[in-house]
Design a protein around this motif. Structure first.
Motif, mmCIF file in Angstrom:
data_model
loop_
_atom_site.group_PDB
_atom_site.id
_atom_site.type_symbol
_atom_site.label_atom_id
_atom_site.label_comp_id
_atom_site.label_asym_id
_atom_site.label_seq_id
_atom_site.Cartn_x
_atom_site.Cartn_y
_atom_site.Cartn_z
ATOM 1 N N VAL A 23 -79.744 -8.600 86.270
ATOM 2 C CA VAL A 23 -78.496 -9.374 86.189
ATOM 3 C C VAL A 23 -78.256 -10.102 87.502
ATOM 4 N N ARG A 24 -78.460 -9.411 88.624
ATOM 5 C CA ARG A 24 -78.241 -10.054 89.931
ATOM 6 C C ARG A 24 -79.210 -11.214 90.135
ATOM 7 N N GLU A 28 -78.146 -15.099 90.470
ATOM 8 C CA GLU A 28 -78.524 -15.922 91.617
ATOM 9 C C GLU A 28 -79.230 -17.193 91.158
ATOM 10 N N ARG A 29 -80.127 -17.037 90.194
ATOM 11 C CA ARG A 29 -80.849 -18.218 89.676
ATOM 12 C C ARG A 29 -79.876 -19.176 89.010
ATOM 13 N N ARG A 30 -78.898 -18.614 88.246
ATOM 14 C CA ARG A 30 -77.902 -19.463 87.595
ATOM 15 C C ARG A 30 -77.102 -20.224 88.657
ATOM 16 N N ASP A 31 -76.732 -19.538 89.729
ATOM 17 C CA ASP A 31 -75.986 -20.202 90.807
ATOM 18 C C ASP A 31 -76.818 -21.316 91.441
ATOM 19 N N GLU A 32 -78.113 -21.025 91.681
ATOM 20 C CA GLU A 32 -78.993 -22.059 92.249
ATOM 21 C C GLU A 32 -79.073 -23.269 91.326
ATOM 22 N N GLN A 36 -78.062 -27.136 91.855
ATOM 23 C CA GLN A 36 -78.991 -28.241 91.591
ATOM 24 C C GLN A 36 -78.396 -29.222 90.592
ATOM 25 N N LEU A 37 -77.708 -28.689 89.587
ATOM 26 C CA LEU A 37 -77.082 -29.549 88.585
ATOM 27 C C LEU A 37 -75.992 -30.401 89.236
ATOM 28 N N ALA A 38 -75.192 -29.806 90.116
ATOM 29 C CA ALA A 38 -74.145 -30.566 90.796
ATOM 30 C C ALA A 38 -74.756 -31.688 91.637
ATOM 31 N N GLU A 100 -79.462 -23.952 82.988
ATOM 32 C CA GLU A 100 -78.246 -23.185 83.263
ATOM 33 C C GLU A 100 -77.761 -22.488 82.000
ATOM 34 N N ALA A 101 -77.801 -23.183 80.863
ATOM 35 C CA ALA A 101 -77.382 -22.573 79.600
ATOM 36 C C ALA A 101 -78.312 -21.427 79.225
ATOM 37 N N SER A 102 -79.609 -21.630 79.419
ATOM 38 C CA SER A 102 -80.585 -20.574 79.108
ATOM 39 C C SER A 102 -80.352 -19.353 79.997
ATOM 40 N N LEU A 103 -80.135 -19.600 81.276
ATOM 41 C CA LEU A 103 -79.887 -18.481 82.191
ATOM 42 C C LEU A 103 -78.583 -17.771 81.861
ATOM 43 N N ALA A 104 -77.587 -18.523 81.453
ATOM 44 C CA ALA A 104 -76.313 -17.891 81.078
ATOM 45 C C ALA A 104 -76.532 -16.954 79.907
#
Length: 134
Positions: A23-24, A28-32, A36-38, A100-104
């Motif tokens: 989960v962590r 972290e990957r989702r945050d990265e 990147q998306l921003a 991001e959706a996949s990681l979520a």
């Protein structure tokens, strides 16, 4: 039986720990990817602004005299490069949104595994405690 229950509790604790690590890592990957998306979205916005600016300059140059013809060629080239860059930025933003959706979804699944492992750990500890009391 108490030994088996304790082994079961230890296995559940290890599963819980692994799920929490996953989960962590996924968070972290989702945050990265969110960062990147921003950045990709900002780049796309800048590229759209640049494209609009270059298009306007190109239209003005076309109305100018023969002496402006070299400038028109340069601006046309800039516009093409900016259109390619805009397309690439839009594709990057799209891929980042999909990632991001996949990681979520993976985070949600990993959290479910963690929750199930927590429940198994609580059950195993309760069983071990009950066997110890017997």
């Amino acid at each position: 039986r108490a030994g088996a229950a304790e082994e079961k509790a230890a296995a559940a604790a290890a599963t819980l720990e692994a799920a929490q690590r996953e989960v962590r890592v996924l968070q972290e990957r989702r945050d990265e990817l969110g960062e990147q998306l921003a950045v990709a979205r900002e780049d796309a916005a800048l590229q759209r602004e640049d494209k609009a600016r270059v298009g306007s300059e190109l239209a003005q140059s076309r109305r100018a005299a023969h002496a402006a013809q070299e400038e028109v060629g340069r601006l046309a080239s800039d516009k093409t490069a900016l259109e390619r860059a805009l397309g690439a930025a839009q594709e990057d933003a799209s891929r980042a949104a999909e990632d991001e959706a996949s990681l979520a979804a993976r985070v949600v699944a990993a959290e479910a595994v963690r929750d199930a492992a927590t429940a198994r750990l609580v059950e195993a500890e309760a069983e071990a405690e009950g066997l110890r009391r017997e």
